[in-house]
Design a protein around this motif. Structure first.
Motif, PDB file in Angstrom:
ATOM      1  N   PHE A 196       4.430 -56.212  27.604  1.00  0.00           N
ATOM      2  CA  PHE A 196       3.354 -57.102  28.041  1.00  0.00           C
ATOM      3  C   PHE A 196       3.225 -57.124  29.561  1.00  0.00           C
ATOM      4  O   PHE A 196       2.342 -57.800  30.097  1.00  0.00           O
ATOM      5  CB  PHE A 196       3.624 -58.532  27.559  1.00  0.00           C
ATOM      6  CG  PHE A 196       3.497 -58.713  26.075  1.00  0.00           C
ATOM      7  CD1 PHE A 196       2.269 -58.974  25.492  1.00  0.00           C
ATOM      8  CD2 PHE A 196       4.611 -58.612  25.263  1.00  0.00           C
ATOM      9  CE1 PHE A 196       2.151 -59.141  24.119  1.00  0.00           C
ATOM     10  CE2 PHE A 196       4.514 -58.784  23.890  1.00  0.00           C
ATOM     11  CZ  PHE A 196       3.269 -59.047  23.316  1.00  0.00           C
ATOM     12  N   SER A 197       4.123 -56.422  30.265  1.00  0.00           N
ATOM     13  CA  SER A 197       4.152 -56.517  31.724  1.00  0.00           C
ATOM     14  C   SER A 197       2.937 -55.873  32.378  1.00  0.00           C
ATOM     15  O   SER A 197       2.573 -56.231  33.498  1.00  0.00           O
ATOM     16  CB  SER A 197       5.428 -55.866  32.260  1.00  0.00           C
ATOM     17  OG  SER A 197       5.491 -54.502  31.862  1.00  0.00           O
ATOM     18  N   SER A 198       2.283 -54.934  31.710  1.00  0.00           N
ATOM     19  CA  SER A 198       1.121 -54.258  32.294  1.00  0.00           C
ATOM     20  C   SER A 198      -0.185 -54.738  31.676  1.00  0.00           C
ATOM     21  O   SER A 198      -1.183 -54.011  31.673  1.00  0.00           O
ATOM     22  CB  SER A 198       1.245 -52.743  32.091  1.00  0.00           C
ATOM     23  OG  SER A 198       1.308 -52.433  30.700  1.00  0.00           O
ATOM     24  N   ALA A 199      -0.193 -55.955  31.150  1.00  0.00           N
ATOM     25  CA  ALA A 199      -1.392 -56.478  30.494  1.00  0.00           C
ATOM     26  C   ALA A 199      -1.566 -57.954  30.836  1.00  0.00           C
ATOM     27  O   ALA A 199      -0.586 -58.665  31.081  1.00  0.00           O
ATOM     28  CB  ALA A 199      -1.316 -56.297  28.982  1.00  0.00           C
TER      29      ALA A 199
ATOM     30  N   PRO B 184      -0.879 -58.639  36.620  1.00  0.00           N
ATOM     31  CA  PRO B 184      -1.357 -59.239  35.364  1.00  0.00           C
ATOM     32  C   PRO B 184      -1.428 -60.759  35.472  1.00  0.00           C
ATOM     33  O   PRO B 184      -0.654 -61.389  36.189  1.00  0.00           O
ATOM     34  CB  PRO B 184      -0.306 -58.804  34.345  1.00  0.00           C
ATOM     35  CG  PRO B 184       0.926 -58.569  35.146  1.00  0.00           C
ATOM     36  CD  PRO B 184       0.469 -58.064  36.480  1.00  0.00           C
ATOM     37  N   ARG B 185      -2.346 -61.326  34.738  1.00  0.00           N
ATOM     38  CA  ARG B 185      -2.556 -62.770  34.751  1.00  0.00           C
ATOM     39  C   ARG B 185      -2.089 -63.374  33.437  1.00  0.00           C
ATOM     40  O   ARG B 185      -2.206 -62.757  32.387  1.00  0.00           O
ATOM     41  CB  ARG B 185      -4.034 -63.086  34.969  1.00  0.00           C
ATOM     42  CG  ARG B 185      -4.346 -64.566  35.076  1.00  0.00           C
ATOM     43  CD  ARG B 185      -5.826 -64.813  35.221  1.00  0.00           C
ATOM     44  NE  ARG B 185      -6.138 -66.241  35.273  1.00  0.00           N
ATOM     45  CZ  ARG B 185      -7.366 -66.750  35.246  1.00  0.00           C
ATOM     46  NH1 ARG B 185      -8.403 -65.922  35.171  1.00  0.00           N
ATOM     47  NH2 ARG B 185      -7.552 -68.042  35.293  1.00  0.00           N
ATOM     48  N   ARG B 186      -1.557 -64.587  33.500  1.00  0.00           N
ATOM     49  CA  ARG B 186      -1.148 -65.342  32.325  1.00  0.00           C
ATOM     50  C   ARG B 186      -1.899 -66.667  32.335  1.00  0.00           C
ATOM     51  O   ARG B 186      -1.815 -67.424  33.297  1.00  0.00           O
ATOM     52  CB  ARG B 186       0.359 -65.616  32.342  1.00  0.00           C
ATOM     53  CG  ARG B 186       1.213 -64.358  32.526  1.00  0.00           C
ATOM     54  CD  ARG B 186       1.249 -63.533  31.244  1.00  0.00           C
ATOM     55  NE  ARG B 186       2.222 -62.447  31.309  1.00  0.00           N
ATOM     56  CZ  ARG B 186       1.922 -61.202  31.571  1.00  0.00           C
ATOM     57  NH1 ARG B 186       0.669 -60.860  31.835  1.00  0.00           N
ATOM     58  NH2 ARG B 186       2.851 -60.265  31.572  1.00  0.00           N
TER      59      ARG B 186
ATOM     60  N   GLU C 196       9.672 -58.764  24.884  1.00  0.00           N
ATOM     61  CA  GLU C 196       9.927 -57.522  25.615  1.00  0.00           C
ATOM     62  C   GLU C 196      11.384 -57.100  25.503  1.00  0.00           C
ATOM     63  O   GLU C 196      11.690 -55.919  25.305  1.00  0.00           O
ATOM     64  CB  GLU C 196       9.529 -57.706  27.077  1.00  0.00           C
ATOM     65  CG  GLU C 196       8.030 -57.842  27.300  1.00  0.00           C
ATOM     66  CD  GLU C 196       7.649 -57.605  28.750  1.00  0.00           C
ATOM     67  OE1 GLU C 196       8.535 -57.265  29.546  1.00  0.00           O
ATOM     68  OE2 GLU C 196       6.461 -57.755  29.075  1.00  0.00           O
ATOM     69  N   SER C 197      12.297 -58.071  25.643  1.00  0.00           N
ATOM     70  CA  SER C 197      13.716 -57.735  25.671  1.00  0.00           C
ATOM     71  C   SER C 197      14.273 -57.445  24.284  1.00  0.00           C
ATOM     72  O   SER C 197      15.042 -56.496  24.101  1.00  0.00           O
ATOM     73  CB  SER C 197      14.500 -58.879  26.318  1.00  0.00           C
ATOM     74  OG  SER C 197      15.884 -58.638  26.282  1.00  0.00           O
TER      75      SER C 197
ATOM     76  N   LYS D  71      -5.424 -54.776  28.684  1.00  0.00           N
ATOM     77  CA  LYS D  71      -4.660 -53.756  29.405  1.00  0.00           C
ATOM     78  C   LYS D  71      -5.222 -53.577  30.809  1.00  0.00           C
ATOM     79  O   LYS D  71      -6.436 -53.571  31.023  1.00  0.00           O
ATOM     80  CB  LYS D  71      -4.717 -52.426  28.652  1.00  0.00           C
ATOM     81  CG  LYS D  71      -4.033 -52.444  27.298  1.00  0.00           C
ATOM     82  CD  LYS D  71      -2.534 -52.555  27.438  1.00  0.00           C
ATOM     83  CE  LYS D  71      -1.845 -52.463  26.079  1.00  0.00           C
ATOM     84  NZ  LYS D  71      -0.370 -52.523  26.206  1.00  0.00           N
ATOM     85  N   LEU D  72      -4.337 -53.424  31.789  1.00  0.00           N
ATOM     86  CA  LEU D  72      -4.732 -53.254  33.186  1.00  0.00           C
ATOM     87  C   LEU D  72      -4.368 -51.866  33.678  1.00  0.00           C
ATOM     88  O   LEU D  72      -3.472 -51.207  33.139  1.00  0.00           O
ATOM     89  CB  LEU D  72      -4.038 -54.311  34.058  1.00  0.00           C
ATOM     90  CG  LEU D  72      -4.410 -55.771  33.809  1.00  0.00           C
ATOM     91  CD1 LEU D  72      -3.600 -56.659  34.736  1.00  0.00           C
ATOM     92  CD2 LEU D  72      -5.886 -56.002  34.017  1.00  0.00           C
ATOM     93  N   GLN D  73      -5.070 -51.484  34.731  1.00  0.00           N
ATOM     94  CA  GLN D  73      -4.720 -50.234  35.395  1.00  0.00           C
ATOM     95  C   GLN D  73      -3.460 -50.443  36.215  1.00  0.00           C
ATOM     96  O   GLN D  73      -3.094 -51.563  36.565  1.00  0.00           O
ATOM     97  CB  GLN D  73      -5.865 -49.765  36.275  1.00  0.00           C
ATOM     98  CG  GLN D  73      -7.155 -49.456  35.508  1.00  0.00           C
ATOM     99  CD  GLN D  73      -8.277 -49.024  36.429  1.00  0.00           C
ATOM    100  OE1 GLN D  73      -8.127 -49.038  37.638  1.00  0.00           O
ATOM    101  NE2 GLN D  73      -9.391 -48.628  35.824  1.00  0.00           N
TER     102      GLN D  73
END
Length: 455
Positions: free
Chosen positions: A349-352, A322-324, A342-343, A315-317
């Protein structure tokens, strides 16, 4: 008489140009165009229906001498070839430098020679003393292998013509061979094409099994003209990571067997050792279930191999990008799978940051890995381990549907043999082995419910 036209061939990709230029228009490489031998231009009045030799036709339905495959002494090598070495076949083997191509072929040559077959090993890169040192380390120094260090195709074929045709001829490598009838340095497109043609013609006429070692480019493709892969009967790739001891011999083209068949080896001090059960190799170290870890029954040719897929979600602030990162699987396919989760499933997963790894350095190309990857991602996001002794397989569509895949029963049978008790996959998986529970899934949200514990 028509004027012969000049043509220039790119030494990187093999494309043909009618005039010289600094950059190849197809591969964008610089200073790779070299003038090729002039092609013969025939006028419309030229008649090719006379002056040649009569071609002998044979009927395919009449009985003839059956070709018997020769065992190489390495079961994994024979498996990748489809059951053994076919007399008169031409095999092209490519791989990264130092991956073990020469080691594998020297061990194979030693086994064939000790079994009574006449073997000729020609190296254009090493001297006799260097190969003898490696043969002693591999334990094949006493095998009656005929070795020569030469790069002239004319000299090699002249020498072979004065003796009985060998059972196996190894050329290490085709990029070092040179023909005095073709202009250009060794390794150029014209030289590789011409030398390979002469060697393959000798193999077809004499019944000698020919193995050509090929260098690879930085992209992993076999260097030289693509026509080289069309000329041979079998194209094999020797793959592996330097940080791991295992090696995979993969069949990319095979006129005598199944494509994508693999043989698994482990690099040891005394050479390459066969791995009889590769699933145990890729699943080693699994003691207790952990979040983000799933097991996928992959299928390589006709061989099922169980591999572990690992996922990590960080999880990111807010505001951070975010990195993949993906190792051993297609990066674009993971992006597609994240979008479906997600859909269609409502997961975020967009904020991680998302990290995915196939354990053991294994590379997956099977589309049936979608469900196993999704299970690992969901488990990592929820921080909940997946059910113990379970396997996951199935292709995921953009609508979130889980589609059937080939040989589901074979995958489940291999999983049960290794002690797994439950399988998750598409609804119509066919016949299941007894003693193994199977949970059919039709859509991806049902897998989310299973893992999250709401159903």
């Amino acid at each position: 008489m028509a004027k012969t036209k000049k043509r220039f061939v790119c030494q990187a990709c093999g494309s043909v140009h009618h005039r010289w230029q600094g950059q190849c228009a197809d591969c964008a490489e610089w200073n790779t165009l070299a003038e090729d031998a002039p092609a013969t231009v025939f006028s419309q009045k030229h008649d090719l229906s006379s002056g040649g030799r009569m071609v002998e036709f044979v009927k395919l339905d009449q009985k003839g001498e059956d070709l018997v495959r020769r065992p190489s002494g390495l079961e994994e090598f024979d498996r990748a070839l489809g059951g053994g070495i076919v007399p008169g076949s031409a095999i092209l083997m490519g791989g990264d430098p130092g991956i073990g191509k020469s080691t594998l072929l020297l061990q194979t040559a030693g086994n064939v020679a000790r079994a009574g077959g006449d073997v000729v090993y020609v190296s254009g890169e090493e001297a006799a003393g260097q190969v003898r040192m490696r043969a002693q380390r591999l334990g094949v120094a006493q095998a009656p292998i005929k070795f020569a260090s030469s790069t002239s195709v004319r000299d090699i074929l002249t020498t072979l013509g004065s003796m009985e045709p060998p059972a196996l001829l190894v050329i290490d490598s085709i990029q070092t061979m040179h023909s005095d009838t073709i202009e250009g340095a060794p390794g150029t497109v014209s030289q590789v094409r011409g030398c390979a043609f002469e060697l393959i013609r000798y193999a077809k006429q004499s019944g000698t099994a020919l193995v050509l070692v090929g260098h690879v480019t930085k992209d992993g493709n076999i260097a030289g003209p693509r026509v080289l892969e069309h000329m041979v009967d079998v194209v094999m790739s020797f793959e592996g990571e330097r940080s791991h001891q295992y090696r995979i011999l993969r069949s990319l083209k095979n006129r005598f067997g199944a494509v994508d068949e693999i043989g698994v080896f482990a690099m040891a001090g005394a050479g390459l050792e066969e791995v009889k059960n590769p699933s145990m190799l890729f699943l080693s170290g699994r003691d207790e279930p952990v979040a983000g870890s799933s097991v996928f029954p992959a299928l390589e040719g006709t061989r099922p191999v169980l591999v572990e897929i690992q996922a990590l979600i960080v999880k990111l602030q807010s505001g951070a990008t975010p990195r993949r990162a993906v190792v051993g699987w297609d990066n674009g396919r993971m992006a597609m799978l994240l979008a479906v989760l997600e859909s269609r499933c409502g997961l975020n997963f967009s904020s991680a940051e998302v990290y995915l790894n196939v354990a053991g350095g294994y590379r997956l190309t099977d589309p049936a890995a979608d469900l196993a990857v999704a299970a690992a991602l969901i488990s990592a996001l929820a921080d909940k381990p997946l059910p113990a002794k379970s396997v996951f397989f199935g292709e995921v569509s953009l609508a979130g549907e889980i589609r059937p895949v080939a040989h589901a029963g074979l995958r489940l049978k291999e999983a049960m043999k290794l002690g797994f008790e439950r399988g998750y996959g598409p609804g119509n998986a066919g016949e299941k082995p007894r003693g193994l529970s199977y949970d059919p899934l039709t859509v991806l949200p049902k897998l989310v419910d299973r893992i999250m514990g709401s159903a």
